[in-house]
Design an enzyme around this catalytic site. Sequence first.
Site, mmCIF file in Angstrom:
data_model
loop_
_atom_site.group_PDB
_atom_site.id
_atom_site.type_symbol
_atom_site.label_atom_id
_atom_site.label_comp_id
_atom_site.label_asym_id
_atom_site.label_seq_id
_atom_site.Cartn_x
_atom_site.Cartn_y
_atom_site.Cartn_z
ATOM 1 N N SER A 100 -36.415 33.515 22.937
ATOM 2 C CA SER A 100 -35.240 32.886 23.515
ATOM 3 C C SER A 100 -33.981 33.536 22.932
ATOM 4 O O SER A 100 -33.825 34.749 23.036
ATOM 5 C CB SER A 100 -35.300 31.380 23.266
ATOM 6 N N ASP B 296 -40.149 29.600 33.761
ATOM 7 C CA ASP B 296 -39.066 29.319 32.827
ATOM 8 C C ASP B 296 -37.734 29.527 33.537
ATOM 9 O O ASP B 296 -37.461 30.616 34.045
ATOM 10 C CB ASP B 296 -39.186 30.262 31.634
ATOM 11 N N HIS C 70 -41.447 29.037 28.884
ATOM 12 C CA HIS C 70 -40.524 29.563 27.888
ATOM 13 C C HIS C 70 -41.232 29.930 26.583
ATOM 14 O O HIS C 70 -41.817 29.067 25.916
ATOM 15 C CB HIS C 70 -39.448 28.518 27.622
#
Length: 484
Positions: free
Chosen positions: A191, A410, A435
């Site tokens: 991320s 995601d 994710h």
Amino acid sequence: MEKQQHTLIIFIFISTYVISSTHPLMVIPRLSPIPEWETILYNNNFASSSLSSDDVKTFYYNQTLDHFNYKPQSYQTFQQRYLMNFKYWGGANSSAPIFAYLGAEAPIDGSPEGLGFITDNAASFNALLLYIEHRYYGKSIPFGSREEALKNASTIGYFNSAQAIADYAELIIHIKNTYSLKSPVIVFGGSYGGMLASWFRLKYPHVAIGALASSAPILYFDDITPHDGYFSIVTRDFREASETCYETIFKSWSAIETVASQPNGLSILSNKFNTCYPLNNSSDLISYLVSMYASAAQYNHPPTYPIYAGVVAFTGNATCKVNAPQNVTDTTQGWRWQTCSEMVIPIGIGNDSMFTADPYNFESFANGCQKEFGVTPRPHWVTTYYGGHDITLVLQRFGSNIIFSNGLRDPYSIGGVLNNISDSIIAINTVNGSHCLDILSAKETDPEWLVQQRKKETEIMKGWITQYYADLAALNETWTLFSP
């Protein structure tokens, strides 16, 4: 299944994001590999227990406050925390590799346990494992205390991604000088941390030979990605799960507003949704629902798939969560600052979604940041400093050895690198992935496509290391030939 899905609008369990009640997108959705609801549901002592292993040791490095200035205050230092696991390492004599996990917007405590991909593969690589905490999070706090560090723009101004990856470079070089100068380093991140890993490889190619950037939306800046991309994927995820569920959510917003406008309407909603405190306005409820649906889509992990199972069926009945007092942490404070300064991800809601349209408005966002921190966001700085526009044309000429992995369920994948840029800058996508799924610990229940995704990533990394050793051997041979 559809009956369970209808209950999505009746009870809510947890929200991953902290969202302003006056404007549901005033705070940019969190970028985190591990969903907060997962740590709460399955292990209330997640962070504290993760360091109980005898294999993981805690260290502190005397880190430079400001890497880019030579003012007297720039030479101040702070204690940066990092963790190491030597269990699998082949040792300095073999120049065995170092796997460095670059911490993101959270304390580093839970990373060795929660982000198991590098641990799962450490033995086959004989790798030394290194986890570095991001400045201003966890215990890596400048100026002696969090209160002092976040006191005003003068102290919090050292809190940015460029300083963070410079921290990582200085600390990794320290580790190499201490343990093994010739060991190749691969950096990992998920991320926001995945963004850092890819940028680290581009800015410090002499420190790391490669990077695995999982679910890294490095293209969600300026107008590179459509502003409504995030919530368009949330909508698609729910619609694929159930057209009826999609329609129910789509119609719920006007139904909520209709009830709220009636006498005692807010009391009716408060009772219906089991709020912690009576609602003062409908926007508190709507913001919570929007964030909950987005969270379910972002972390729609197999085998449970919360969207398909129905969020209530997945989490079980819980105590009140809507309109609850905010648990302010270093993560919520820190991420708010980061998005108000440089990480300006322009997320809005368009007309083609199951949500009420709410276009991105930079002026409104900037006003909130100015009020809170006394600074105006720099929306174009990330693409100025790291790039992003015409990324294929640019990176195929000078970048190398980066894996961009994305699960297409995601919502943040819309801002990810989804196509190969060159033979060594590879995009690995999974249709049903979510994710940062690939960097989580492997499970017996993992679907075959996830097993194969991780296998492909490890094969690519082994290729990087093999090439590094070949280049190192050739260089040593050249030195031998020309040494006096």
